[in-house]
Design an enzyme around this catalytic site. Structure first.
Site, PDB file in Angstrom:
ATOM      1  N   SER A  31       5.121  27.232   9.297  1.00 19.08           N
ATOM      2  CA  SER A  31       5.042  26.405  10.502  1.00 19.08           C
ATOM      3  C   SER A  31       4.318  25.081  10.248  1.00 19.08           C
ATOM      4  CB  SER A  31       4.279  27.203  11.563  1.00 19.08           C
ATOM      5  OG  SER A  31       4.084  26.417  12.697  1.00 19.08           O
ATOM      6  N   GLU A 171      -6.247  31.291  12.176  1.00 23.88           N
ATOM      7  CA  GLU A 171      -6.736  29.903  12.166  1.00 23.88           C
ATOM      8  C   GLU A 171      -7.671  29.564  13.328  1.00 23.88           C
ATOM      9  OE1 GLU A 171      -4.295  30.549  10.201  1.00 23.88           O
ATOM     10  OE2 GLU A 171      -4.545  29.095   8.602  1.00 23.88           O
ATOM     11  N   TYR A 173      -7.214  30.178  16.625  1.00 20.63           N
ATOM     12  CA  TYR A 173      -6.618  29.946  17.942  1.00 20.63           C
ATOM     13  C   TYR A 173      -6.858  31.178  18.842  1.00 20.63           C
ATOM     14  CZ  TYR A 173      -4.359  25.908  15.779  1.00 20.63           C
ATOM     15  OH  TYR A 173      -4.133  24.718  15.146  1.00 20.63           O
ATOM     16  N   ARG A 221       1.030  36.550  12.567  1.00 20.51           N
ATOM     17  CA  ARG A 221       0.206  35.797  11.605  1.00 20.51           C
ATOM     18  C   ARG A 221      -1.235  36.247  11.774  1.00 20.51           C
ATOM     19  NH1 ARG A 221       0.332  29.988   9.825  1.00 20.51           N
ATOM     20  NH2 ARG A 221      -1.100  30.006   8.080  1.00 20.51           N
ATOM     21  N   HIS A 259     -10.043  26.726  11.758  1.00 18.56           N
ATOM     22  CA  HIS A 259     -10.073  25.273  11.589  1.00 18.56           C
ATOM     23  C   HIS A 259     -11.495  24.714  11.600  1.00 18.56           C
ATOM     24  CE1 HIS A 259      -5.860  24.850  11.370  1.00 18.56           C
ATOM     25  NE2 HIS A 259      -5.598  25.103  12.623  1.00 18.56           N
ATOM     26  N   ARG A 318       4.214  22.478   3.381  1.00 17.94           N
ATOM     27  CA  ARG A 318       4.261  21.094   2.903  1.00 17.94           C
ATOM     28  C   ARG A 318       5.222  20.891   1.723  1.00 17.94           C
ATOM     29  NH1 ARG A 318      -1.971  20.340   1.986  1.00 17.94           N
ATOM     30  NH2 ARG A 318      -1.576  22.432   1.179  1.00 17.94           N
ATOM     31  N   CYS A 344      -1.939  16.384  -0.672  1.00 17.06           N
ATOM     32  CA  CYS A 344      -2.821  15.255  -0.352  1.00 17.06           C
ATOM     33  C   CYS A 344      -3.097  15.145   1.148  1.00 17.06           C
ATOM     34  CB  CYS A 344      -2.230  13.958  -0.875  1.00 17.06           C
ATOM     35  SG  CYS A 344      -0.694  13.470  -0.039  1.00 17.06           S
ATOM     36  N   GLN A 346      -1.954  13.218   3.187  1.00 12.20           N
ATOM     37  CA  GLN A 346      -1.958  11.843   3.683  1.00 12.20           C
ATOM     38  C   GLN A 346      -0.769  11.540   4.582  1.00 12.20           C
ATOM     39  OE1 GLN A 346      -3.572  10.338  -0.432  1.00 12.20           O
ATOM     40  NE2 GLN A 346      -3.105   8.584   0.842  1.00 12.20           N
ATOM     41  N   CYS A 360       5.800  12.524   4.445  1.00 12.61           N
ATOM     42  CA  CYS A 360       5.222  13.003   3.192  1.00 12.61           C
ATOM     43  C   CYS A 360       4.965  11.814   2.282  1.00 12.61           C
ATOM     44  CB  CYS A 360       6.191  13.971   2.533  1.00 12.61           C
ATOM     45  SG  CYS A 360       5.601  14.530   0.930  1.00 12.61           S
ATOM     46  N   ALA A 391       4.790   2.605  -6.078  1.00 14.57           N
ATOM     47  CA  ALA A 391       5.807   1.793  -5.402  1.00 14.57           C
ATOM     48  C   ALA A 391       6.994   1.539  -6.321  1.00 14.57           C
ATOM     49  CB  ALA A 391       5.191   0.465  -4.942  1.00 14.57           C
ATOM     50  N   LYS A 427      -7.721  16.295  -8.168  1.00 16.35           N
ATOM     51  CA  LYS A 427      -6.561  15.436  -7.909  1.00 16.35           C
ATOM     52  C   LYS A 427      -5.518  15.531  -9.020  1.00 16.35           C
ATOM     53  CE  LYS A 427      -8.392  12.195  -4.651  1.00 16.35           C
ATOM     54  NZ  LYS A 427      -8.438  10.822  -4.183  1.00 16.35           N
ATOM     55  N   ARG A 569     -21.741  -2.070   1.862  1.00 15.85           N
ATOM     56  CA  ARG A 569     -22.421  -3.069   2.694  1.00 15.85           C
ATOM     57  C   ARG A 569     -22.308  -2.728   4.175  1.00 15.85           C
ATOM     58  NH1 ARG A 569     -19.206  -8.161   0.708  1.00 15.85           N
ATOM     59  NH2 ARG A 569     -17.628  -6.648   1.326  1.00 15.85           N
ATOM     60  N   ALA A 664      -1.204   5.047  -1.930  1.00 14.74           N
ATOM     61  CA  ALA A 664       0.086   5.461  -2.478  1.00 14.74           C
ATOM     62  C   ALA A 664       1.085   5.799  -1.369  1.00 14.74           C
ATOM     63  CB  ALA A 664      -0.109   6.650  -3.405  1.00 14.74           C
TER      64      ALA A 664
HETATM   65  P1  NAP Z   1     -11.332   0.395  -0.261  1.00 17.13           P
HETATM   66  O1  NAP Z   1     -11.130   1.768   0.238  1.00 17.13           O
HETATM   67  O2  NAP Z   1     -10.898  -0.750   0.563  1.00 17.13           O
HETATM   68  O3  NAP Z   1     -12.893   0.251  -0.527  1.00 17.13           O
HETATM   69  C1  NAP Z   1     -13.443  -0.893  -1.106  1.00 17.13           C
HETATM   70  C2  NAP Z   1     -14.964  -0.772  -1.086  1.00 17.13           C
HETATM   71  O4  NAP Z   1     -15.493  -1.938  -1.686  1.00 17.13           O
HETATM   72  C3  NAP Z   1     -15.528  -0.680   0.295  1.00 17.13           C
HETATM   73  O5  NAP Z   1     -16.503   0.336   0.300  1.00 17.13           O
HETATM   74  C4  NAP Z   1     -16.142  -2.066   0.541  1.00 17.13           C
HETATM   75  O6  NAP Z   1     -17.264  -1.757   1.321  1.00 17.13           O
HETATM   76  C5  NAP Z   1     -16.458  -2.542  -0.861  1.00 17.13           C
HETATM   77  N1  NAP Z   1     -16.300  -3.987  -1.031  1.00 17.13           N
HETATM   78  C6  NAP Z   1     -15.269  -4.778  -0.664  1.00 17.13           C
HETATM   79  N2  NAP Z   1     -15.495  -6.063  -0.996  1.00 17.13           N
HETATM   80  C7  NAP Z   1     -16.684  -6.086  -1.615  1.00 17.13           C
HETATM   81  C8  NAP Z   1     -17.468  -7.111  -2.199  1.00 17.13           C
HETATM   82  N3  NAP Z   1     -17.045  -8.371  -2.226  1.00 17.13           N
HETATM   83  N4  NAP Z   1     -18.658  -6.792  -2.717  1.00 17.13           N
HETATM   84  C9  NAP Z   1     -19.088  -5.527  -2.697  1.00 17.13           C
HETATM   85  N5  NAP Z   1     -18.408  -4.506  -2.159  1.00 17.13           N
HETATM   86  C10 NAP Z   1     -17.217  -4.783  -1.628  1.00 17.13           C
HETATM   87  O7  NAP Z   1     -10.673   0.194  -1.669  1.00 17.13           O
HETATM   88  P2  NAP Z   1     -10.630   1.132  -2.926  1.00 17.13           P
HETATM   89  O8  NAP Z   1     -11.752   2.102  -2.928  1.00 17.13           O
HETATM   90  O9  NAP Z   1     -10.497   0.226  -4.064  1.00 17.13           O
HETATM   91  O10 NAP Z   1      -9.302   1.933  -2.705  1.00 17.13           O
HETATM   92  C11 NAP Z   1      -8.040   1.238  -2.714  1.00 17.13           C
HETATM   93  C12 NAP Z   1      -7.052   1.948  -1.837  1.00 17.13           C
HETATM   94  O11 NAP Z   1      -6.730   3.209  -2.377  1.00 17.13           O
HETATM   95  C13 NAP Z   1      -7.622   2.195  -0.445  1.00 17.13           C
HETATM   96  O12 NAP Z   1      -6.664   1.923   0.519  1.00 17.13           O
HETATM   97  C14 NAP Z   1      -7.946   3.631  -0.458  1.00 17.13           C
HETATM   98  O13 NAP Z   1      -7.813   4.211   0.825  1.00 17.13           O
HETATM   99  C15 NAP Z   1      -6.934   4.201  -1.434  1.00 17.13           C
HETATM  100  N6  NAP Z   1      -7.505   5.409  -2.020  1.00 17.13           N
HETATM  101  C16 NAP Z   1      -7.479   6.510  -1.282  1.00 17.13           C
HETATM  102  C17 NAP Z   1      -8.041   7.653  -1.764  1.00 17.13           C
HETATM  103  C18 NAP Z   1      -8.000   8.910  -0.937  1.00 17.13           C
HETATM  104  O14 NAP Z   1      -8.686   9.837  -1.239  1.00 17.13           O
HETATM  105  N7  NAP Z   1      -7.196   8.973   0.103  1.00 17.13           N
HETATM  106  C19 NAP Z   1      -8.634   7.673  -3.011  1.00 17.13           C
HETATM  107  C20 NAP Z   1      -8.651   6.504  -3.768  1.00 17.13           C
HETATM  108  C21 NAP Z   1      -8.094   5.370  -3.240  1.00 17.13           C
HETATM  109  P3  NAP Z   1     -18.246  -2.813   1.964  1.00 17.13           P
HETATM  110  O15 NAP Z   1     -17.394  -4.031   2.265  1.00 17.13           O
HETATM  111  O16 NAP Z   1     -18.787  -2.126   3.154  1.00 17.13           O
HETATM  112  O17 NAP Z   1     -19.262  -3.019   0.915  1.00 17.13           O
END
Ligand code: NAP
Length: 678
Positions: A31, A171, A173, A221, A259, A318, A344, A346, A360, A391, A427, A569, A664
């Protein structure tokens, strides 16, 4: 399969005799709520979604949960089946599935205290920790009418043409809530000892069987492991399973974890088939078939479970989002061509929680069967794809599937940033996505130029009809004094082991990659896997344990291999933008590992002493020997401009188009939509 070859998965493809009917194989499509259930016109799309999987040979499909009552709806807009006038849309599903040669059961789910509306009902007025709503305790009369509503819904399901129902008893419910003292503190006929707590579940099955007759599937279930300190103990689980069998259940399906429990049960970090041990334990106590589930994603794994006698049927949900052709490919002995679910969440669960339609990450067609179709082209074009990350791989594959001539260049390895992701503990499933797309491109005759960095001149000389630039991203280097100090490394060098990391580390940036790097650096390699995983999450796999949970003292809290500071930050909660259904796992794991998460940080400089910051207007030094920069990404798109200057048709996709907030899932969806239109 070539004739004369042995069946690749003899147990998986063995029919299952249910007496009044015979299922063609041992695979149940579990389901899943897709979000199509709750929107106008959604059932036609849902019919196409189920029919495609039925046509490929799934033995039995179970729908997403539908409530038997108004108050049992998960949300006010969620589906309910209580009246004859609601049958039309259900008939549309059953007709489509039957026409495709499949079988369909309706899942009946009363949300109980997980209902996200003010009319929530539960055995006792105890709020679930994951809900803002305190439910009302059901009166004895409400209990009776709810049982009657379950029975009526099953009767209507039969009238709609369903082959059966699944009674959702796990789960956390409503039915599960009745079973456990955790949520049932009644002292009437429906609470108290286990016989009274289980009465609600058993009355539903018993009265349902009486009403629907003998030739209708009723799957119950059952929560084999509640994973709650005051959940059912194993003796109660066995007792309930036996009683459900006596009450008229056709099969028992396995559920694991409420959950609200903070133990992962389906995320990618959960070892494959991690909970099958509990189904295996129950199997010998049952006369009726037992279905097992959770983190089973390949035909080999399903075959082994069945061959080992751990269950009679395997539920996968999934994996059928990731590949609607899973069963056909398995039957043909083409498992390497299956697009494997990497757990994932996502594209599916994370989107459903945002009230979006489930799809998916690795297969954006899922849930969009009537809208995203890869139709054969009538005019073959020469498409050049540059960059084979998520991509590029998806675009090259789909364009070739449509009949275009595709030439693809990749300077490094197929998979792009997925090659980094798969090195992060939990991962490793990403390797499956690379394997799938690599095979797919080869099957479809994509001309691959690997390890070749294509120059604009070279690309122009090809004189292609269209150029797809999928060259991804490059790390952003923030302007911080000392950023070029020897102790500073980019996440790429750290993840690929090109840089050596010391005993104390500050990570600049707490986005997805910052969390991944912290997880990698905190990880202590263990030869005792997956046993270590059970201990880490406090799961007791020992039959004699009361509630399948280890005593707190026994839980090996895995401390990080080194001192780690994860900084950002922004003043928001670190990890706030991670996936809704998996972010808590990453945050909790890092907290338990002792990783210090700092928000609201201003970076001053990096020097021999460490990373100088200001937090709460106070200057401080993080005394680290290594700084890892995970400060986001910038697009890598120089080639596009050069080609455009020569008047070429250029499409930018993935990180090369927009690096901010790209992942991704978005990259592959973008690629699929472009490839559909090329
Ligand atoms: P991100 O998720 O956008 O995070 C970038 C980090 O860098 C933020 O914490 C930001 O926080 C910091 N940052 C940005 N500009 C900065 C600067 N000039 N100086 C210092 N810190 C700065 O990007 P990412 O970690 O590179 O990931 C890339 C993409 O892949 C994202 O969309 C992410 O969601 C995806 N991803 C997803 C997963 C998952 O588990 N789903 C895992 C890996 C990657 P502050 O601006 O607050 O400092």
């Amino acid at each position: 399969m070539l004739s004369g070859q042995p069946e690749p998965y003899p147990h998986l493809f063995q029919p299952l005799e249910l007496g009044f009917t015979r299922l063609p194989n041992r695979v149940l499509m579990g389901s899943m709520h897709t979000g199509l259930e709750d929107v106008r016109g959604g059932y036609e799309k849902l019919a196409a979604f189920y029919a495609e999987r039925a046509a490929a040979g799934v033995g039995l499909i179970v729908t997403g949960g539908v409530s038997p009552t108004f108050r049992g709806r998960l949300a006010l807009t969620a589906s309910q089946l209580s009246y004859r006038w609601q049958l039309g849309k259900h008939k549309c599903l059953t007709k489509a599935v039957h026409a495709a040669g499949g079988r369909l059961c309706l899942q009946l789910l009363h949300a109980g205290r997980y209902a996200m509306h003010p009319f929530a009902l539960a055995p006792s007025a105890i709020r679930a920790p994951i809900s803002p709503i305190t439910p009302r305790a059901m009166s004895a009369r409400q209990i009776e009418t709810t049982i009657a509503a379950f029975v009526r819904s099953a009767e209507l399901a039969r009238e709609a043409g369903y082959d059966g129902v699944e009674v959702m008893g796990s789960e956390g419910y409503l039915i599960n809530e009745f079973l456990c003292a955790h949520s049932n503190q009644r002292d009437d006929d429906w609470g108290g000892d286990f016989a009274r707590r289980s009465r609600f579940a058993l009355e539903i099955v018993r009265r349902m069987r009486e009403r629907v007759g003998d030739d209708f599937i009723i799957i119950y279930r059952l929560s084999l492991l509640d994973l709650l300190p005051d959940g059912s103990d194993w003796h109660e689980v066995e007792q309930l399973a036996g009683a459900a069998e006596d009450a008229g259940a056709t099969m028992i399906n396995s559920g694991f974890g409420w959950h609200e429990v903070r133990i992962p049960t389906i995320a990618a970090s959960v070892p494959r088939a991690a909970f099958v041990f509990a189904s295996a334990r129950l199997k010998s106590r049952l006369r009726i078939p037992l279905i097992t589930s959770n983190r089973i994603n390949t035909p080999e794994l399903a075959e082994n479970i069945l061959a080992n006698g751990q269950a009679d049927m395997v539920s996968m949900a999934r994996p059928f989002l990731a590949d609607s052709e899973f069963m056909r490919k398995a039957a043909q002995g083409r498992a390497a061509s299956i697009n494997t679910c990497i757990a994932c969440n996502q594209g599916c669960l994370d989107r459903v929680f945002k009230k979006q339609r489930a799809t998916c990450m690795v297969n954006p067609r899922a849930g969009y069967e009537t809208e995203l179709n890869y139709v054969k082209t009538t005019v073959q074009k020469h498409i050049v794809v540059v960059g084979l990350g998520p991509a590029g791989m998806a675009c090259a594959s789909i364009a070739a599937e449509r009949g275009h001539k595709v030439t693809a260049f990749e300077a490094d390895k197929i998979g792009g940033q997925l090659n980094l992701s798969l090195r992060v503990p939990g991962k490793d499933e990403f390797a499956e996505t690379i394997r799938y797309f690599s095979n797919r491109m080869q099957e479809l005759g994509v001309e691959l130029h690997l390890g070749e960095s294509a120059s604009a001149e070279h690309l122009l000389a090809l004189d292609a009809d269209a150029y797809v630039i999928a060259t991804g991203v490059r790390p952003r280097i923030p302007e911080i004094e000392g950023i070029h100090h020897a102790k500073v490394h980019s996440y790429i060098d750290v993840i690929t082991d090109a840089a050596s990391v010391g005993e104390s580390v500050a990570i600049i940036g707490a986005g997805g990659i910052g969390f991944d790097v912290a997880t990698l650096l905190a990880h202590r390699a263990s030869s005792n896997w997956p046993e270590q995983w059970y201990v880490q999450w406090g799961i007791d796999v020992d039959e004699t344990s009361q509630h399948a949970l280890l005593e707190a003292a026994e839980v090996d809290v895995v401390r990080a291999a080194r001192k780690i500071y994860l900084c950002q930050r922004s003043s928001e909660k670190p990890g706030k933008h991670l996936g809704k259904t998996t972010g808590w796992i990453h945050r909790l794991s890092l907290r338990r590992a002792g990783v210090v998460m700092l928000n609201g940080v201003r970076y001053q400089r990096i020097d021999d002493a460490g990373l100088h910051i200001i937090k709460n207007q106070v200057a401080a030094i993080l005394p680290v020997d290594t700084v890892v920069v995970c400060a986001g990404q910038l697009p890598n798109n120089q080639l596009a401009e050069q080609l455009q200057r020569h008047g070429k048709t250029v499409h930018l996709i993935g990180g090369a188009r927009k690096a901010v907030e790209l992942d991704a899932e978005a990259a592959i969806r973008q690629a699929a939509m472009l490839a559909r239109d090329l």
